[in-house]
Write an enzyme that holds these catalytic residues in place. Sequence first.
Site, PDB file in Angstrom:
ATOM      1  CG  ASP A  19      -1.926   1.212   1.087  1.00 14.16           C
ATOM      2  OD1 ASP A  19      -2.888   1.079   0.307  1.00 14.16           O
ATOM      3  OD2 ASP A  19      -1.711   2.253   1.741  1.00 14.16           O
ATOM      4  CG  HIS A 177      -7.147   6.906   3.904  1.00 12.33           C
ATOM      5  ND1 HIS A 177      -7.363   6.213   2.727  1.00 12.33           N
ATOM      6  CD2 HIS A 177      -8.367   7.349   4.306  1.00 12.33           C
ATOM      7  CE1 HIS A 177      -8.653   6.247   2.446  1.00 12.33           C
ATOM      8  NE2 HIS A 177      -9.285   6.918   3.382  1.00 12.33           N
TER       9      HIS A 177
END
Length: 227
Positions: A19, A177
Amino acid sequence: MPNAKLCERFRGFYPVVIDIETSGFDPKLNAILEIAAITLKMTPDGWLEPDQSLQFNVNPFDGAILEPAALTFNGIDPSNPLRAAVDERQALDEIFKMIRTGIKDSGCTRAVIVAHNAHFDHSFLMAAAERSEIKRNPFHPFATFDTASLSGLMFGQTVLAKACQMAQITFDHKQAHSALYDTQKTAILFCKIVNRLKSLGGWPLVAIEIDEDLETKSDNTQQIEEQ
Protein backbone atom coordinates in the site's frame (compact mmCIF):
# COMPACT_ATOMS: atom_id res chain seq x y z
CA MET A 1 -3.02 -31.02 1.15
CA PRO A 2 0.14 -31.85 3.14
CA ASN A 3 3.47 -30.20 2.27
CA ALA A 4 1.82 -27.41 0.26
CA LYS A 5 4.21 -24.91 -1.30
CA LEU A 6 3.63 -21.24 -2.02
CA CYS A 7 5.54 -21.50 -5.29
CA GLU A 8 2.94 -23.95 -6.59
CA ARG A 9 -0.08 -21.77 -5.82
CA PHE A 10 0.44 -18.77 -8.12
CA ARG A 11 2.53 -20.35 -10.90
CA GLY A 12 5.79 -19.37 -9.24
CA PHE A 13 4.75 -15.83 -8.31
CA TYR A 14 5.58 -14.56 -4.82
CA PRO A 15 2.65 -12.39 -3.66
CA VAL A 16 3.59 -9.23 -1.74
CA VAL A 17 0.90 -6.94 -0.36
CA ILE A 18 1.66 -3.26 -0.96
CA ASP A 19 0.00 0.00 0.00
CA ILE A 20 1.31 3.43 -0.97
CA GLU A 21 0.15 6.84 0.23
CA THR A 22 0.97 9.64 -2.21
CA SER A 23 0.78 13.38 -2.82
CA GLY A 24 -1.49 12.96 -5.85
CA PHE A 25 -2.52 10.62 -8.65
CA ASP A 26 0.32 11.01 -11.15
CA PRO A 27 3.21 8.55 -10.50
CA LYS A 28 5.61 10.71 -12.52
CA LEU A 29 4.80 14.02 -10.86
CA ASN A 30 3.50 13.17 -7.38
CA ALA A 31 5.51 11.69 -4.53
CA ILE A 32 5.31 8.53 -2.47
CA LEU A 33 4.85 9.66 1.14
CA GLU A 34 4.34 6.28 2.82
CA ILE A 35 4.91 2.72 1.69
CA ALA A 36 4.30 -0.60 3.42
CA ALA A 37 4.88 -4.17 2.27
CA ILE A 38 3.80 -7.49 3.76
CA THR A 39 5.02 -10.82 2.43
CA LEU A 40 2.88 -13.95 2.61
CA LYS A 41 3.59 -17.56 3.49
CA MET A 42 1.77 -20.86 3.18
CA THR A 43 1.25 -23.42 5.94
CA PRO A 44 2.04 -27.08 5.21
CA ASP A 45 -1.72 -27.62 4.85
CA GLY A 46 -2.00 -24.97 2.13
CA TRP A 47 -3.45 -22.03 4.06
CA LEU A 48 -2.17 -18.56 3.15
CA GLU A 49 -1.22 -16.11 5.91
CA PRO A 50 0.76 -12.85 6.41
CA ASP A 51 4.47 -13.13 7.10
CA GLN A 52 7.00 -10.28 7.34
CA SER A 53 6.32 -6.55 7.05
CA LEU A 54 8.19 -3.30 6.45
CA GLN A 55 6.92 0.30 6.50
CA PHE A 56 8.59 3.60 5.67
CA ASN A 57 7.65 7.25 5.73
CA VAL A 58 9.18 8.69 2.58
CA ASN A 59 10.60 12.09 1.69
CA PRO A 60 9.16 13.56 -1.54
CA PHE A 61 11.62 13.40 -4.41
CA ASP A 62 13.09 16.66 -5.69
CA GLY A 63 10.56 18.56 -7.78
CA ALA A 64 7.59 16.43 -6.70
CA ILE A 65 4.18 18.09 -6.77
CA LEU A 66 2.34 17.95 -3.43
CA GLU A 67 -1.37 18.29 -4.07
CA PRO A 68 -3.15 19.94 -1.08
CA ALA A 69 -6.26 17.82 -1.62
CA ALA A 70 -4.22 14.61 -1.43
CA LEU A 71 -2.48 15.70 1.78
CA THR A 72 -5.82 16.61 3.33
CA PHE A 73 -7.22 13.22 2.36
CA ASN A 74 -4.42 11.10 3.83
CA GLY A 75 -3.56 13.49 6.67
CA ILE A 76 0.18 13.44 5.97
CA ASP A 77 2.42 16.47 6.61
CA PRO A 78 5.59 15.79 4.57
CA SER A 79 7.48 18.55 6.42
CA ASN A 80 6.87 17.08 9.88
CA PRO A 81 10.31 16.10 11.28
CA LEU A 82 8.72 13.51 13.56
CA ARG A 83 7.94 11.37 10.51
CA ALA A 84 11.58 10.18 10.46
CA ALA A 85 11.22 9.83 6.70
CA VAL A 86 13.78 8.27 4.38
CA ASP A 87 14.46 8.80 0.68
CA GLU A 88 12.47 6.56 -1.65
CA ARG A 89 15.64 4.77 -2.84
CA GLN A 90 16.39 3.61 0.71
CA ALA A 91 12.80 2.51 1.29
CA LEU A 92 12.71 0.49 -1.94
CA ASP A 93 16.14 -1.05 -1.34
CA GLU A 94 15.05 -2.37 2.07
CA ILE A 95 11.70 -3.65 0.82
CA PHE A 96 13.20 -5.27 -2.29
CA LYS A 97 15.87 -6.95 -0.15
CA MET A 98 13.18 -8.53 2.05
CA ILE A 99 11.26 -9.64 -1.04
CA ARG A 100 14.26 -11.19 -2.79
CA THR A 101 14.99 -13.24 0.33
CA GLY A 102 11.37 -14.40 0.40
CA ILE A 103 11.43 -15.33 -3.28
CA LYS A 104 14.54 -17.44 -2.77
CA ASP A 105 13.33 -19.11 0.43
CA SER A 106 9.93 -20.01 -1.06
CA GLY A 107 11.25 -21.30 -4.37
CA CYS A 108 9.32 -18.67 -6.33
CA THR A 109 10.62 -16.92 -9.43
CA ARG A 110 9.25 -13.38 -9.22
CA ALA A 111 7.20 -11.14 -6.95
CA VAL A 112 3.74 -9.90 -7.84
CA ILE A 113 2.00 -6.93 -6.22
CA VAL A 114 -1.17 -7.57 -4.24
CA ALA A 115 -3.01 -4.31 -3.59
CA HIS A 116 -6.44 -2.74 -3.37
CA ASN A 117 -6.90 -1.01 -6.74
CA ALA A 118 -3.53 -2.46 -7.60
CA HIS A 119 -2.85 -0.44 -10.77
CA PHE A 120 -2.40 2.69 -8.65
CA ASP A 121 0.21 1.20 -6.30
CA HIS A 122 1.94 -0.68 -9.11
CA SER A 123 2.34 2.47 -11.21
CA PHE A 124 3.84 4.45 -8.30
CA LEU A 125 6.20 1.65 -7.31
CA MET A 126 7.47 1.20 -10.86
CA ALA A 127 7.94 4.94 -11.34
CA ALA A 128 9.88 5.20 -8.07
CA ALA A 129 12.09 2.23 -8.99
CA GLU A 130 12.86 3.82 -12.35
CA ARG A 131 13.52 7.21 -10.73
CA SER A 132 15.88 5.55 -8.24
CA GLU A 133 17.65 3.67 -11.05
CA ILE A 134 17.13 0.33 -9.35
CA LYS A 135 18.29 -2.40 -11.69
CA ARG A 136 16.94 -5.46 -9.86
CA ASN A 137 13.25 -4.80 -9.41
CA PRO A 138 11.77 -8.10 -8.13
CA PHE A 139 8.21 -7.28 -9.22
CA HIS A 140 6.51 -8.37 -12.41
CA PRO A 141 6.38 -5.37 -14.78
CA PHE A 142 2.59 -5.45 -15.25
CA ALA A 143 0.88 -8.42 -13.55
CA THR A 144 -0.93 -7.71 -10.25
CA PHE A 145 -3.51 -9.27 -7.93
CA ASP A 146 -6.20 -6.64 -7.30
CA THR A 147 -8.16 -7.21 -4.09
CA ALA A 148 -10.80 -4.68 -5.19
CA SER A 149 -11.73 -6.93 -8.12
CA LEU A 150 -11.38 -10.11 -6.08
CA SER A 151 -13.55 -8.65 -3.31
CA GLY A 152 -16.19 -7.66 -5.83
CA LEU A 153 -16.25 -11.25 -7.04
CA MET A 154 -16.16 -12.89 -3.61
CA PHE A 155 -18.07 -10.44 -1.39
CA GLY A 156 -19.92 -8.08 -3.75
CA GLN A 157 -17.96 -5.08 -2.42
CA THR A 158 -15.01 -3.19 -3.89
CA VAL A 159 -14.31 -0.58 -1.18
CA LEU A 160 -11.68 -1.90 1.24
CA ALA A 161 -13.60 -1.10 4.41
CA LYS A 162 -16.84 -2.62 3.12
CA ALA A 163 -15.07 -5.70 1.76
CA CYS A 164 -13.44 -6.23 5.16
CA GLN A 165 -16.84 -5.89 6.82
CA MET A 166 -18.32 -8.55 4.53
CA ALA A 167 -15.31 -10.78 5.21
CA GLN A 168 -15.76 -10.26 8.98
CA ILE A 169 -12.44 -8.42 9.31
CA THR A 170 -12.42 -5.56 11.83
CA PHE A 171 -11.70 -2.20 10.21
CA ASP A 172 -11.00 1.06 12.04
CA HIS A 173 -11.81 4.03 9.79
CA LYS A 174 -9.67 6.30 12.01
CA GLN A 175 -6.57 4.31 11.07
CA ALA A 176 -7.43 4.03 7.38
CA HIS A 177 -5.14 5.67 4.80
CA SER A 178 -2.11 4.75 6.85
CA ALA A 179 0.04 2.65 4.53
CA LEU A 180 0.81 0.03 7.17
CA TYR A 181 -2.78 -0.29 8.40
CA ASP A 182 -4.25 -0.57 4.91
CA THR A 183 -1.57 -3.10 3.96
CA GLN A 184 -2.34 -5.21 7.02
CA LYS A 185 -6.05 -5.24 6.23
CA THR A 186 -5.45 -5.93 2.54
CA ALA A 187 -3.15 -8.83 3.42
CA ILE A 188 -5.76 -10.38 5.70
CA LEU A 189 -8.44 -9.83 3.06
CA PHE A 190 -6.40 -11.45 0.28
CA CYS A 191 -5.55 -14.43 2.48
CA LYS A 192 -9.21 -14.80 3.41
CA ILE A 193 -10.25 -14.80 -0.26
CA VAL A 194 -7.62 -17.37 -1.24
CA ASN A 195 -8.38 -19.55 1.79
CA ARG A 196 -12.15 -19.29 1.22
CA LEU A 197 -11.65 -20.64 -2.31
CA LYS A 198 -9.64 -23.52 -0.89
CA SER A 199 -12.26 -24.29 1.77
CA LEU A 200 -14.97 -24.40 -0.92
CA GLY A 201 -13.01 -26.99 -2.86
CA GLY A 202 -11.70 -24.63 -5.53
CA TRP A 203 -8.06 -25.43 -4.78
CA PRO A 204 -6.11 -27.54 -5.55
CA LEU A 205 -7.59 -27.89 -9.01
CA VAL A 206 -8.98 -31.26 -9.95
CA ALA A 207 -8.12 -32.43 -13.45
CA ILE A 208 -11.23 -32.83 -15.60
CA GLU A 209 -11.20 -35.83 -17.93
CA ILE A 210 -12.99 -35.07 -21.20
CA ASP A 211 -14.56 -37.89 -23.17
CA GLU A 212 -12.72 -37.94 -26.51
CA ASP A 213 -15.82 -38.96 -28.48
CA LEU A 214 -17.83 -36.17 -26.89
CA GLU A 215 -15.07 -33.66 -27.63
CA THR A 216 -14.96 -34.78 -31.30
CA LYS A 217 -18.73 -34.42 -31.64
CA SER A 218 -18.56 -30.95 -30.14
CA ASP A 219 -15.87 -29.91 -32.63
CA ASN A 220 -17.91 -31.25 -35.57
CA THR A 221 -21.00 -29.39 -34.39
CA GLN A 222 -19.05 -26.15 -34.15
CA GLN A 223 -17.69 -26.60 -37.69
CA ILE A 224 -21.23 -27.15 -39.06
CA GLU A 225 -22.50 -24.01 -37.29
CA GLU A 226 -19.66 -21.94 -38.74
CA GLN A 227 -20.42 -23.04 -42.33
